[in-house]
Design an enzyme around this catalytic site. Sequence first.
Site, PDB file in Angstrom:
ATOM      1  N   GLY A 190       0.811  -1.217   0.000  1.00  0.00           N
ATOM      2  CA  GLY A 190       0.000   0.000   0.000  1.00  0.00           C
ATOM      3  C   GLY A 190       0.833   1.250   0.000  1.00  0.00           C
ATOM      4  N   CYS A 197       3.464   4.660  15.787  1.00  0.00           N
ATOM      5  CA  CYS A 197       4.499   3.732  16.283  1.00  0.00           C
ATOM      6  C   CYS A 197       5.565   3.372  15.261  1.00  0.00           C
ATOM      7  CB  CYS A 197       3.834   2.457  16.782  1.00  0.00           C
ATOM      8  SG  CYS A 197       2.911   2.732  18.273  1.00  0.00           S
ATOM      9  N   LYS A 200       7.927   6.183  13.963  1.00  0.00           N
ATOM     10  CA  LYS A 200       8.732   6.693  15.079  1.00  0.00           C
ATOM     11  C   LYS A 200       9.762   5.646  15.534  1.00  0.00           C
ATOM     12  CE  LYS A 200       7.214   6.615  19.559  1.00  0.00           C
ATOM     13  NZ  LYS A 200       8.371   6.293  20.362  1.00  0.00           N
ATOM     14  N   ARG A 264      -1.896  10.739  12.901  1.00  0.00           N
ATOM     15  CA  ARG A 264      -0.433  10.882  12.929  1.00  0.00           C
ATOM     16  C   ARG A 264       0.170  10.009  11.833  1.00  0.00           C
ATOM     17  NH1 ARG A 264       0.698   9.854  19.146  1.00  0.00           N
ATOM     18  NH2 ARG A 264      -1.221   8.676  18.903  1.00  0.00           N
TER      19      ARG A 264
END
Length: 364
Positions: A190, A197, A200, A264
Amino acid sequence: GNLSFTTSYQTAIQSAELIIIAVGTPSAADETADLRYVFASAKSLAPYIQENAIVVIKSTVPPGTLEKGIEIIKEATSTKFYGASLPEFLREGSAVHDTLNPDRIVIGATENFVFEKLEELHQKLQAPVVRCKVASAQMAKYTANSYLATRITFINEIANLCEKNGADIDEVIKAIGHDKRIGQHYWYPGLGYGGSCFPKDVKELAAYSRSVGESGNLLNRVNEINSNRIFYLLEKFAKKINGFENKTVAVLGLSFKPNTDDMREAPATKIIPYLSEKGAQIKSYDPMAKYSMEIKNHQQFATIEEACNNADVIMAVVEWPEIIDFDFAKVKNSKTQFFIDCRNQFKSEIVKSWNYQYIGIGKR
Ligand code: UDX
């Protein structure tokens, strides 16, 4: 009756046998883990710690952090206490389920007393327990996330090659997945991995590798590939549809994955500004997330029908059930319309039978 809340360190700590630090560790400007909240909580709890309490770090932190936290506490108290690492492996959207049904409990410690106490805490869950060194527990968390992120990046890279030679990535996954060492699960290709998570943690482990003289570490490249992935794909899509300029584009899905409103590192946060800059009109939809930034020519709608109204291009960005179960024949207009299946969740024959030009990932 077992749970109470307080904003007072004294109330929370003074009678606690176990103290779990679970604060955030965002990435600092140099991409290392910003540990200031971990150390601030260690400092704040230190004056109230009781004899033989165990201070557990659940936050994702690099090796060396527990030792520093212990030093900070020792500066404020001479009370005897212990330290441990207890990483979490929860997914967003299923955190309660994952808490109650963990694949494993990882306990990093040095004293038997600590292992026993933490095993007792998790006894009811009946999950396998791994007792290990503190550094191993901390590395295990980063390793699990980095492995999964690398797996996704790997299949995205293979998908790029499939597009060059006419192979179909979904068929390739099916074929290799019968090898039990490989498996079919957890690698739909994708737009790259997002969320709070994987990006980061990969960045942090890559930064850690550089800080210890291992700058050629694979994770530096994984991070780079994933950061460029969306722009790489958007350029590819633009070529296939003869540019986004003056086109009306329905962007379906704003969160980084289904069942959360978390944006995020969500693909939409890169896709919408890119499309706006290219001169497209953007109409977005998400069942939960709200796009809060003001972007020229962008408007969010409450339904898929409204977002797709008059669209030249439909981009299915997130695999929300509302989106993948939607009957797009209902919103087909008389124009030539492109349907970009960003997560390979649709059958190309069905989308084509609705009269859209289908564009998937890793297939022609
Ligand atoms: C992840 C880990 O799964 C979890 O164990 C850890 O504690 C925190 O990070 P989460 O961020 O909630 O959890 O999401 P996850 O469902 O694992 O997906 C992460 C990202 O990878 C999403 O952007 C998702 O779209 C993407 N992904 C996932 C793929 O692109 N392909 C896949 O096959 C799986």
